[in-house]
Design a protein around this motif. Sequence first.
Motif, short mmCIF file in Angstrom:
data_model
loop_
_atom_site.label_atom_id
_atom_site.label_comp_id
_atom_site.label_asym_id
_atom_site.label_seq_id
_atom_site.Cartn_x
_atom_site.Cartn_y
_atom_site.Cartn_z
N VAL A 77 -47.58 -30.53 -16.02
CA VAL A 77 -46.85 -31.18 -17.13
C VAL A 77 -47.42 -32.59 -17.28
O VAL A 77 -47.53 -33.32 -16.29
CB VAL A 77 -45.33 -31.27 -16.82
N ASP A 78 -47.79 -32.97 -18.49
CA ASP A 78 -48.27 -34.33 -18.72
C ASP A 78 -47.04 -35.24 -18.85
O ASP A 78 -46.56 -35.50 -19.95
CB ASP A 78 -49.16 -34.39 -19.97
N ALA A 79 -46.55 -35.70 -17.69
CA ALA A 79 -45.30 -36.46 -17.66
C ALA A 79 -45.47 -37.84 -18.31
O ALA A 79 -44.52 -38.38 -18.87
CB ALA A 79 -44.80 -36.60 -16.23
N ALA A 82 -45.13 -37.24 -21.93
CA ALA A 82 -43.71 -36.98 -22.21
C ALA A 82 -42.95 -38.31 -22.27
O ALA A 82 -42.16 -38.55 -23.19
CB ALA A 82 -43.12 -36.06 -21.15
N ALA A 83 -43.23 -39.18 -21.30
CA ALA A 83 -42.54 -40.48 -21.26
C ALA A 83 -42.81 -41.26 -22.55
O ALA A 83 -41.89 -41.85 -23.12
CB ALA A 83 -43.00 -41.27 -20.04
N ARG A 84 -44.06 -41.25 -23.02
CA ARG A 84 -44.40 -41.96 -24.27
C ARG A 84 -43.62 -41.41 -25.45
O ARG A 84 -43.27 -42.13 -26.38
CB ARG A 84 -45.90 -41.86 -24.54
N ARG A 85 -43.35 -40.11 -25.42
CA ARG A 85 -42.62 -39.47 -26.51
C ARG A 85 -41.11 -39.55 -26.33
O ARG A 85 -40.36 -39.03 -27.16
CB ARG A 85 -43.00 -37.98 -26.59
N VAL A 308 -38.13 -36.73 -13.00
CA VAL A 308 -39.31 -37.16 -12.24
C VAL A 308 -39.49 -38.67 -12.40
O VAL A 308 -38.86 -39.30 -13.25
CB VAL A 308 -40.58 -36.39 -12.69
N ALA A 309 -40.38 -39.23 -11.58
CA ALA A 309 -40.55 -40.70 -11.55
C ALA A 309 -40.98 -41.28 -12.89
O ALA A 309 -40.58 -42.39 -13.25
CB ALA A 309 -41.57 -41.06 -10.46
N GLU A 310 -41.78 -40.51 -13.65
CA GLU A 310 -42.30 -41.04 -14.92
C GLU A 310 -41.21 -41.17 -15.98
O GLU A 310 -41.39 -41.91 -16.95
CB GLU A 310 -43.41 -40.13 -15.47
N THR A 311 -40.10 -40.40 -15.83
CA THR A 311 -39.03 -40.44 -16.83
C THR A 311 -37.70 -40.72 -16.14
O THR A 311 -36.85 -39.84 -16.03
CB THR A 311 -38.96 -39.11 -17.64
#
Length: 316
Positions: A77-79, A82-85, A308-311
Amino acid sequence: DGARPAVLLTGPVMEDVVEHQLSARCTLVPIETLDASNAAGVRAIATRGKVRVDDALMARLPDLEIVANFGVGYDTVDAAAAARRGVMVTNTPDVLNEEVADLTLGLLLATVRDIVQADRFVRAGGWKAAAFPLGPTLRDRTVGILGMGRIGKAIARRLDAFSVPVVYHTRRPQPDVSYRYYPHLVDMARAVDVLVVIVPGGPATRHLVNAEVLAALGPDGIFINVARGTVVDEAALLAALKERTILAAGLDVFEDEPNVPEGFLALDNVVLLPHVGSSTRYTRGAMGQLVVDNILSWLDGAGPLTPVAETPWPKA
Ligand code: NDP
């Protein structure tokens, strides 16, 4: 029914747990059927890692809010995208720690003590002709763990019970363990004779275990990978096993699953498993339940359970 949220499935995701429960409240959209007519309305993705959830897929889903990954490792998953979106990403931590640690000890013992080779020996009738040859031991070894997170700690606890010293390498020392910390992987590899890998996959850990690390592990070295195939340079590992510059390896994961490089199949100093770290009905059921609970909690407006950490949640 326009009120029913749609959930995109990138492949089968535990039909009897995930699909069964989600279908009571949501419309399930298998990825093969995704087109302009049903893309709008997809608010969640449930994914299991066969298909990449990348920026291009997310771009096709204007109403996407959450990607729920079945598995703690979410390298498919490109987390960051995803965070940018503003799209939430969840995974399934903790519920599989003990299961994966059990399998890791099993794989380590099988590799050190030639358990799989001994089974083949009995089946082939070899015992009738001769005793099984004396083999290597876990005694007097030190185990270096690359990754001392949730699963790494569960592995280390088991090794404590086996009276085997544990040391570790991560990017930062972990505050809640007393094992010796090595700031450099190659130094740890030189100091130990078992290397167990349990870090996440993805670009940050790609080929962390390279020819230099394997050479440092040395001719008595045992290499165990239960993390991701991408963490080790497979060509260098194959060469090290062939030339016996390390002793043996136990591998649950590969760079291009389910394709295991031919070279490994011909070697008797490697134990090969088909990525079964968490694969029991008990634990896969718990992972599936956490996928369902993340999506339903999100759709109910209560936020994710295991972001997850990115979101991060609540949003910073
Ligand atoms: P955690 O996030 O709890 O732990 C990851 C550990 O890796 C941390 O100690 C972290 O420490 C360390 N780490 C991360 N990046 C690096 C790096 N670049 N160099 C050195 N150390 C690093 O994860 P889990 O223990 O829950 O899971 C670990 C991985 O195991 C999963 O991501 C998954 O890929 C794999 N796995 C495999 C399974 C199988 O079936 N074989 C089943 C389940 C998981 P720090 O951040 O300080 O570096």
